[in-house]
Motif scaffolding. Structure first.
Motif, short mmCIF file in Angstrom:
data_model
loop_
_atom_site.label_atom_id
_atom_site.label_comp_id
_atom_site.label_asym_id
_atom_site.label_seq_id
_atom_site.Cartn_x
_atom_site.Cartn_y
_atom_site.Cartn_z
N VAL A 1 24.55 -38.65 -34.40
CA VAL A 1 24.43 -37.33 -33.83
C VAL A 1 23.73 -37.42 -32.31
O VAL A 1 24.30 -36.95 -31.51
N LEU A 2 22.68 -38.55 -32.24
CA LEU A 2 22.28 -38.63 -30.91
C LEU A 2 23.39 -39.21 -29.95
O LEU A 2 23.42 -38.77 -28.60
N ALA A 3 24.08 -40.09 -30.34
CA ALA A 3 24.92 -40.93 -29.48
C ALA A 3 26.26 -39.84 -28.97
O ALA A 3 26.45 -39.73 -27.78
N VAL A 4 26.60 -39.04 -29.64
CA VAL A 4 27.57 -37.89 -29.46
C VAL A 4 26.92 -36.79 -28.56
O VAL A 4 27.67 -36.73 -27.51
N ALA A 5 25.74 -36.53 -28.79
CA ALA A 5 25.01 -35.80 -27.82
C ALA A 5 24.71 -36.20 -26.47
O ALA A 5 25.23 -35.56 -25.23
N ARG A 6 24.48 -37.69 -26.36
CA ARG A 6 24.23 -38.26 -25.36
C ARG A 6 25.61 -38.54 -24.47
O ARG A 6 25.41 -39.51 -23.49
N ASN A 7 26.66 -38.35 -25.02
CA ASN A 7 27.99 -38.60 -24.47
C ASN A 7 28.19 -40.29 -24.33
O ASN A 7 29.27 -40.65 -23.79
N GLU A 8 27.45 -41.07 -25.21
CA GLU A 8 27.46 -42.52 -25.69
C GLU A 8 28.62 -42.94 -26.39
O GLU A 8 29.09 -43.95 -26.54
N LYS A 9 29.09 -41.86 -27.36
CA LYS A 9 30.16 -41.88 -28.30
C LYS A 9 30.92 -40.71 -28.42
O LYS A 9 30.63 -39.69 -28.39
N ASP B 1 9.32 -30.73 -33.32
CA ASP B 1 8.21 -31.61 -33.87
C ASP B 1 8.59 -33.03 -33.75
O ASP B 1 7.72 -33.83 -34.13
N THR B 2 9.77 -33.47 -33.40
CA THR B 2 9.95 -34.99 -33.36
C THR B 2 10.73 -35.28 -31.90
O THR B 2 11.32 -34.37 -31.30
N ASP B 3 10.49 -36.43 -31.46
CA ASP B 3 11.32 -36.93 -30.19
C ASP B 3 12.81 -36.71 -30.45
O ASP B 3 13.47 -36.46 -29.55
N ASP B 4 13.13 -37.17 -31.38
CA ASP B 4 14.75 -37.13 -31.61
C ASP B 4 15.20 -35.86 -31.39
O ASP B 4 16.13 -35.67 -30.87
N LYS B 5 14.62 -34.91 -32.22
CA LYS B 5 15.11 -33.75 -32.10
C LYS B 5 15.19 -33.05 -30.42
O LYS B 5 15.97 -32.52 -30.09
N ARG B 6 14.02 -33.16 -29.98
CA ARG B 6 13.99 -32.94 -28.42
C ARG B 6 14.96 -33.72 -27.59
O ARG B 6 15.59 -32.77 -26.79
N GLU B 7 15.07 -35.03 -27.89
CA GLU B 7 16.15 -35.57 -27.14
C GLU B 7 17.57 -35.02 -27.41
O GLU B 7 18.38 -34.80 -26.48
N PHE B 8 17.86 -34.59 -28.62
CA PHE B 8 18.95 -34.14 -29.10
C PHE B 8 19.41 -32.82 -28.32
O PHE B 8 20.21 -32.63 -27.58
N TYR B 9 18.35 -31.87 -28.24
CA TYR B 9 18.43 -30.62 -27.77
C TYR B 9 18.60 -30.92 -26.03
O TYR B 9 19.41 -29.73 -25.62
N ILE B 10 18.08 -31.50 -25.64
CA ILE B 10 18.04 -31.77 -24.11
C ILE B 10 19.39 -32.00 -23.62
O ILE B 10 19.93 -31.68 -22.80
N ALA B 11 19.86 -33.19 -24.30
CA ALA B 11 21.12 -33.51 -23.96
C ALA B 11 22.24 -32.65 -24.33
O ALA B 11 23.29 -32.33 -23.40
N GLU B 12 22.13 -31.70 -25.30
CA GLU B 12 23.18 -30.63 -25.58
C GLU B 12 23.05 -29.66 -24.72
O GLU B 12 23.92 -29.06 -24.08
N ALA B 13 21.88 -29.27 -24.12
CA ALA B 13 21.71 -28.35 -23.37
C ALA B 13 22.32 -28.48 -22.10
O ALA B 13 22.84 -27.65 -21.35
N ILE B 14 22.05 -29.77 -21.51
CA ILE B 14 22.66 -30.38 -20.05
C ILE B 14 23.85 -30.49 -20.31
O ILE B 14 24.95 -29.77 -19.54
N LYS B 15 24.67 -30.99 -21.33
CA LYS B 15 26.08 -31.19 -21.65
C LYS B 15 26.82 -29.88 -21.60
O LYS B 15 27.90 -29.62 -20.95
N ASN B 16 26.34 -28.77 -22.29
CA ASN B 16 26.89 -27.65 -22.42
C ASN B 16 26.41 -26.49 -21.80
O ASN B 16 26.79 -25.27 -21.74
N ASN B 17 25.42 -26.80 -20.77
CA ASN B 17 24.85 -25.95 -19.58
C ASN B 17 24.26 -24.67 -20.40
O ASN B 17 24.73 -23.55 -19.99
N TRP B 18 23.54 -24.85 -21.55
CA TRP B 18 23.10 -23.88 -22.35
C TRP B 18 21.93 -22.84 -21.55
O TRP B 18 21.04 -23.55 -20.60
N THR B 19 22.11 -21.60 -21.52
CA THR B 19 20.98 -20.92 -21.03
C THR B 19 19.80 -20.84 -21.83
O THR B 19 20.05 -21.61 -23.04
#
Length: 336
Positions: A154-162, A111-129
């Motif tokens: 939370v977003l910065a850690v997910a995006r590997n910015e921090k 329901d939010t852009d922030d939440k989508r951005e977080f899961y996109i970053a985590e899915a790519i970083k961790n190669n989630w199925t």
């Protein structure tokens, strides 16, 4: 004539990698196709925006034309998803080739852009199925991390910015262990829960978070003739420290906190090397009293974390109640 045995293995690896690459490429092209269909529908819809029911009529008409020829992948519901896909992700170049259409369908539910951005970053970083992404969404990973962290962190850690500087930026409370297949109404010995975790170690590492590697189970310590056994020992490469986990199937006591503190002290004094950070201890317990944990530890404690485990995924109502409770607790702490 002798042939190097690794030759066939290498060739099989090349074939497998090529097949996987081809599958990902096809899936990405399919995703782009759905995006372009969604954009075309949206553009046509805008031309008739003065008619309130034009959008629904258009979706239904397109599905009637396409489904008989192309199958259920172009049903009315699917065509609606194509339009929603374009409206949610309006920039084609921003689509990630590492994610397939099934990933994106799950992301559309958020329901939010922030939440989508977080899961996109985590899915790519961790190669989630897609199964792993679905599980993380259903376990409310985003909300659980927000309970004890700032959204931007939370977003910065997910995006590997921090890089995470505090264990609470990675470790969740509560932890959801529904994948163990244990029933909540039953009582378990700590060794039973530990064995279930070892059996489902891959899923447990996924729940623990980024950067964890398993080192030992029932690690034996010798201290002046006495023997002690640490339930589980991990290492986190992001935090660059050992992580000790003690399992308690009862309500947490101050004696449990003291026991884990001793294990942490031992690792800091005898196992940790100079370039590594202080050891982190996690008390994985069935129930806890936050006040008892807080008063049992120094005010500046950053190395001992108590996290409740749950044997089932939360309902939306339970999660909302948990977040409200945390917000109220923060307000009380700020006033005191």
């Amino acid at each position: 004539m002798i042939v190097n045995q690794s030759l066939v293995t290498d060739i099989k690896t090349i074939i497998s990698e090529a097949k996987n690459k081809a599958i990902r490429l096809v899936d990405y092209e399919r995703t782009l196709m759905y995006w372009h269909i969604g954009r075309r529908i949206f553009e046509e819809e805008q031309q008739g925006k003065d008619r309130a029911d034009y959008g629904d009529y258009l979706i239904k008409f397109i599905a009637q034309q396409l489904e008989p020829e192309y199958g259920s992948g172009f049903s009315k519901r699917q065509v609606e998803l194509f339009r929603q896909f374009y409206r949610t992700f309006p920039i084609a170049n921003a689509l990630r080739s590492q994610l397939g259409w099934t990933h994106y369908k799950m992301l559309l539910r958020l329901d939010t852009d922030d939440k989508r951005e977080f899961y996109i970053a985590e899915a790519i970083k961790n190669n989630w199925t897609t199964r792993q992404l679905e599980r993380q969404i259903h376990s409310s990973l985003w909300e659980r991390l927000l309970i004890s962290n700032d959204k931007e962190d939370v977003l910065a850690v997910a995006r590997n910015e921090k890089q995470p500087s505090d264990a609470k930026e990675i470790i969740k409370d509560p932890m959801y262990l529904e994948f163990l297949g244990l029933h909540r109404e039953a009582s378990y010995y700590e060794k039973d829960l530990e064995q279930a975790i070892i059996t489902h170690l891959h899923d447990f590492l996924l729940e623990l978070g980024n950067g964890f590697a398993f080192l030992a189970r029932q690690k034996r310590l010798h201290i002046e003739g006495d023997e002690f056994f640490i339930d589980l020992v991990f290492y986190n490469r992001l935090l660059q420290c050992f992580v000790i986990i003690e399992i308690k199937t009862h309500k947490l006591t101050h004696q449990d906190v003291g026991q884990l503190q001793m294990y942490v002290n031992y690792y800091d004094r005898y196992e940790k090397r100079e370039f590594e950070n202080p050891t982190i201890g996690i008390l994985l317990c069935a129930e806890k009293n936050n006040a008892v944990v807080k008063i049992s530890l120094p005010e500046d404690n950053k190395t001992i974390i108590a996290s409740e485990y749950k044997l089932y995924l939360p309902s939306e109502q339970q999660l909302i109640a948990e977040m409200r409770k945390e917000i109220e607790k923060r307000g009380t702490d700020e006033k005191s």
